[in-house]
Design a protein around this motif. Structure first.
Motif, short mmCIF file in Angstrom:
data_model
loop_
_atom_site.label_atom_id
_atom_site.label_comp_id
_atom_site.label_asym_id
_atom_site.label_seq_id
_atom_site.Cartn_x
_atom_site.Cartn_y
_atom_site.Cartn_z
N LEU A 55 0.81 -1.43 0.02
CA LEU A 55 0.05 0.11 -0.02
C LEU A 55 0.85 1.29 -0.05
CD1 LEU A 55 -2.80 1.13 -0.12
CD2 LEU A 55 -2.61 0.92 2.83
N CYS A 56 1.98 1.26 0.73
CA CYS A 56 2.85 2.25 0.70
C CYS A 56 4.11 2.12 1.62
CB CYS A 56 2.17 3.50 1.48
SG CYS A 56 1.91 3.51 3.47
N GLY A 57 5.34 2.54 1.29
CA GLY A 57 6.47 2.45 2.11
C GLY A 57 7.09 1.27 1.78
N GLU A 58 6.78 0.30 0.92
CA GLU A 58 7.40 -0.78 0.50
C GLU A 58 8.74 -0.66 -0.58
OE1 GLU A 58 4.68 -0.36 -3.27
OE2 GLU A 58 4.69 0.25 -0.97
N VAL A 106 17.98 3.97 -13.43
CA VAL A 106 18.05 4.28 -12.13
C VAL A 106 16.49 4.78 -11.39
CG1 VAL A 106 19.20 5.47 -10.33
CG2 VAL A 106 20.53 4.56 -12.36
N LYS A 107 16.22 3.92 -10.27
CA LYS A 107 15.02 4.50 -9.57
C LYS A 107 15.16 4.22 -8.26
CE LYS A 107 12.93 0.05 -11.42
NZ LYS A 107 11.78 -0.60 -12.34
N PRO A 108 14.42 5.01 -7.43
CA PRO A 108 14.32 4.82 -5.92
C PRO A 108 13.69 3.56 -5.66
CG PRO A 108 13.27 6.86 -6.51
CD PRO A 108 13.48 6.23 -7.89
N ASP A 109 14.23 3.04 -4.34
CA ASP A 109 13.76 1.78 -4.04
C ASP A 109 12.28 1.91 -3.45
OD1 ASP A 109 13.84 -1.11 -3.84
OD2 ASP A 109 14.81 -0.99 -1.77
N ILE A 110 12.13 3.03 -2.83
CA ILE A 110 11.01 3.28 -2.26
C ILE A 110 10.44 4.59 -2.89
CG2 ILE A 110 9.83 4.12 0.02
CD1 ILE A 110 11.86 2.60 1.62
N LEU A 333 -2.46 0.28 12.02
CA LEU A 333 -2.84 1.77 11.09
C LEU A 333 -1.63 2.74 11.76
CD1 LEU A 333 -4.70 3.53 9.59
CD2 LEU A 333 -5.83 4.02 11.92
N TRP A 334 -1.27 2.65 12.91
CA TRP A 334 -0.31 3.63 13.16
C TRP A 334 1.02 3.50 12.50
CZ3 TRP A 334 4.48 1.96 14.95
CH2 TRP A 334 4.43 0.48 15.32
N ARG A 335 1.49 2.13 12.01
CA ARG A 335 2.52 1.89 11.52
C ARG A 335 2.26 2.40 9.91
NH1 ARG A 335 5.31 -3.09 9.26
NH2 ARG A 335 7.60 -2.60 9.18
N GLY A 336 1.42 2.15 9.51
CA GLY A 336 1.02 2.32 8.06
C GLY A 336 1.06 3.84 7.75
N ILE A 337 0.73 4.49 8.99
CA ILE A 337 0.78 6.02 8.62
C ILE A 337 2.20 6.58 8.72
CG2 ILE A 337 0.13 8.36 9.95
CD1 ILE A 337 -2.58 7.06 10.87
N ARG A 338 2.77 6.10 9.59
CA ARG A 338 4.34 6.54 9.65
C ARG A 338 4.88 6.27 8.27
NH1 ARG A 338 7.84 3.47 14.32
NH2 ARG A 338 7.50 1.97 12.66
N LEU A 339 5.02 5.09 7.86
CA LEU A 339 5.50 4.63 6.56
C LEU A 339 5.15 5.52 5.60
CD1 LEU A 339 5.38 0.64 7.09
CD2 LEU A 339 7.33 2.21 7.01
N TRP A 340 3.68 6.00 5.58
CA TRP A 340 3.31 6.77 4.39
C TRP A 340 3.78 8.14 4.49
CZ3 TRP A 340 -0.10 11.29 5.40
CH2 TRP A 340 -0.46 11.79 4.07
N ARG A 341 4.04 8.70 5.70
CA ARG A 341 4.58 9.91 5.88
C ARG A 341 6.12 9.80 5.58
NH1 ARG A 341 3.07 12.28 11.84
NH2 ARG A 341 4.37 13.94 10.61
N ARG A 342 6.70 8.70 5.88
CA ARG A 342 8.32 8.55 5.43
C ARG A 342 8.51 8.72 3.83
NH1 ARG A 342 11.65 3.71 4.79
NH2 ARG A 342 13.71 4.37 4.80
N GLN A 343 7.23 7.76 3.13
CA GLN A 343 7.33 7.87 1.77
C GLN A 343 7.46 9.34 0.97
OE1 GLN A 343 5.63 4.45 -0.59
NE2 GLN A 343 4.29 6.20 -1.05
N LYS A 344 6.24 10.03 1.83
CA LYS A 344 6.07 11.29 1.28
C LYS A 344 7.30 12.18 1.34
CE LYS A 344 2.54 13.82 1.48
NZ LYS A 344 1.56 14.76 1.82
N ALA A 348 9.60 13.88 -1.79
CA ALA A 348 9.77 15.29 -1.88
C ALA A 348 11.33 15.38 -2.36
CB ALA A 348 9.17 15.90 -0.86
N SER A 349 12.18 14.48 -1.80
CA SER A 349 13.76 14.74 -1.79
C SER A 349 14.21 14.23 -3.18
CB SER A 349 14.34 13.96 -0.84
OG SER A 349 14.38 12.48 -0.89
#
Length: 354
Positions: A55-58, A106-110, A333-344, A348-349
């Protein structure tokens, strides 16, 4: 006397709506399903060996790494790399160790939506691409597949079924400009019925060439990454889903442990060979967060798009519930939100994609 055929619209009604407008009904539907199943995270158990089910962060490479020997034979060769000191010599060593040669991708792993994907043709290109990423960024370096066509194949298999199915096939077209020897790249973009409506997708990527006059007949690819929101054109290929292609994809995906739901992005030789389930290579495997991308065909109506979205996310819930009943746990849910925020933050970088 019949009225002459009208030229199809270059964009659909909703193709480039703001995401919050288009996806609001999808989010509401997801929440309603979550209430029905008493857990909004159930779909993350659909592919339980993948972080959040995809779903996200994989990690892209971690999904490809799960492939058994048969599936691995259909995946374009790749290696991983972490940016840091002495990027170029270390990357060249990693490429050589995997038996790859330039050019590579070349592409980001996440990541997602083609963000940060770079086409690297030379050592100088490689050095420039690596330097554009922040330090300690995990990357995938993959063989450049020379076959001219790309597609997204959506695969679904319920855990209590012996066979899976292809629910969507989408062809990805790279838009091109053809020079006339008189007009600049910017002028050609402004004159085209499609690109003139989405200049913001192409102009930043082509800023160094906007004032260039293309010679007569010369073609310029407007984007490399085959992603809709980056400017690629999508066409519904449902008519080319054959029993042979379904059987081949099912055999491949069953060789990836506990993979049940997601889109497989491929490069292929021709439509005829794809119909036979032959001559294609997998460049990426996406999980629960992926879409059946035929919805972005300009001929798809808004109602058809939502029907496809609701069907696929409904399937993700049904499969996730079956895996949960078998003992697999959805991502909290809390872990998913944390991974989603990390992916965002990571997205952006990353540098602008090619």
């Amino acid at each position: 006397m019949t009225e002459p055929d009208k030229k199809p619209n270059p964009l659909s009604l909703f193709e480039f709506w703001p995401g919050w407008i288009f996806y609001t009904p999808v989010v509401i539907y997801w929440i309603l399903l979550g209430l029905r199943y008493r857990d909004v995270t159930v779909p993350t158990a659909a592919n339980p060996r993948i972080v959040t089910g995809g779903l996200c962060g994989e990690s892209k490479s971690s999904i490809l790494d799960m492939a058994g020997p048969y599936a691995a034979g259909w995946i374009a060769p790749y290696t991983t790399f972490v940016t840091g000191m002495n990027d170029l010599p270390r990357a060249l060593d990693a490429i050589a160790a995997r038996g790859l040669t330039l050019p590579v991708v070349v592409k980001p792993d996440i990541g997602c939506n083609g963000t940060g994907v770079k086409l690297v043709r030379s050592e100088q290109d490689l050095a420039t691409a690596l330097a554009a990423f922040p330090r300690a960024t995990e990357l995938v370096i993959q063989k450049l597949i020379r076959w001219p066509h790309e597609a997204g194949v959506f695969y679904i298999r319920h855990p209590d079924k012996t066979q899976g199915e292809i629910s969507s096939l989408t062809y990805k077209e790279i838009p091109t400009l053809v020079g006339d020897g008189r007009h600049t790249v910017l002028e050609l973009l402004q004159r085209d019925s499609r690109t003139s409506k989405v200049l913001h997708l192409y102009a930043p990527r082509l800023k160094s060439r906007l004032d260039t006059v293309l010679p007569q007949g010369e073609q310029l690819d407007l984007v490399f990454a085959g992603n809709h929101c980056k400017g690629a054109i999508f066409r519904n290929g449902a008519a080319d889903i054959t029993p042979e292609l379904c059987a081949r994809m099912d055999t491949i995906m069953r060789d990836i442990p506990d993979f049940h739901f997601g889109r497989v992005d491929i490069k292929f030789r021709s439509k005829d060979s794809l119909r036979r389930g032959e001559d294609f290579e997998i460049i990426e495997i996406n999980g629960v967060g992926s879409e059946a991308t035929h919805i972005w065909d300009a001929r798809t109506t808004l109602l058809e798009a939502y029907r496809a979205q609701f069907h696929h996310y409904g399937e993700a819930f049904r499969i996730g519930a079956k895996k949960k009943a078998a003992g697999w746990k959805p991502t909290p849910l809390w872990r998913g939100i944390r991974l989603w925020r990390r992916q965002k933050r990571l997205l952006a970088s990353y540098p602008l994609n090619d």
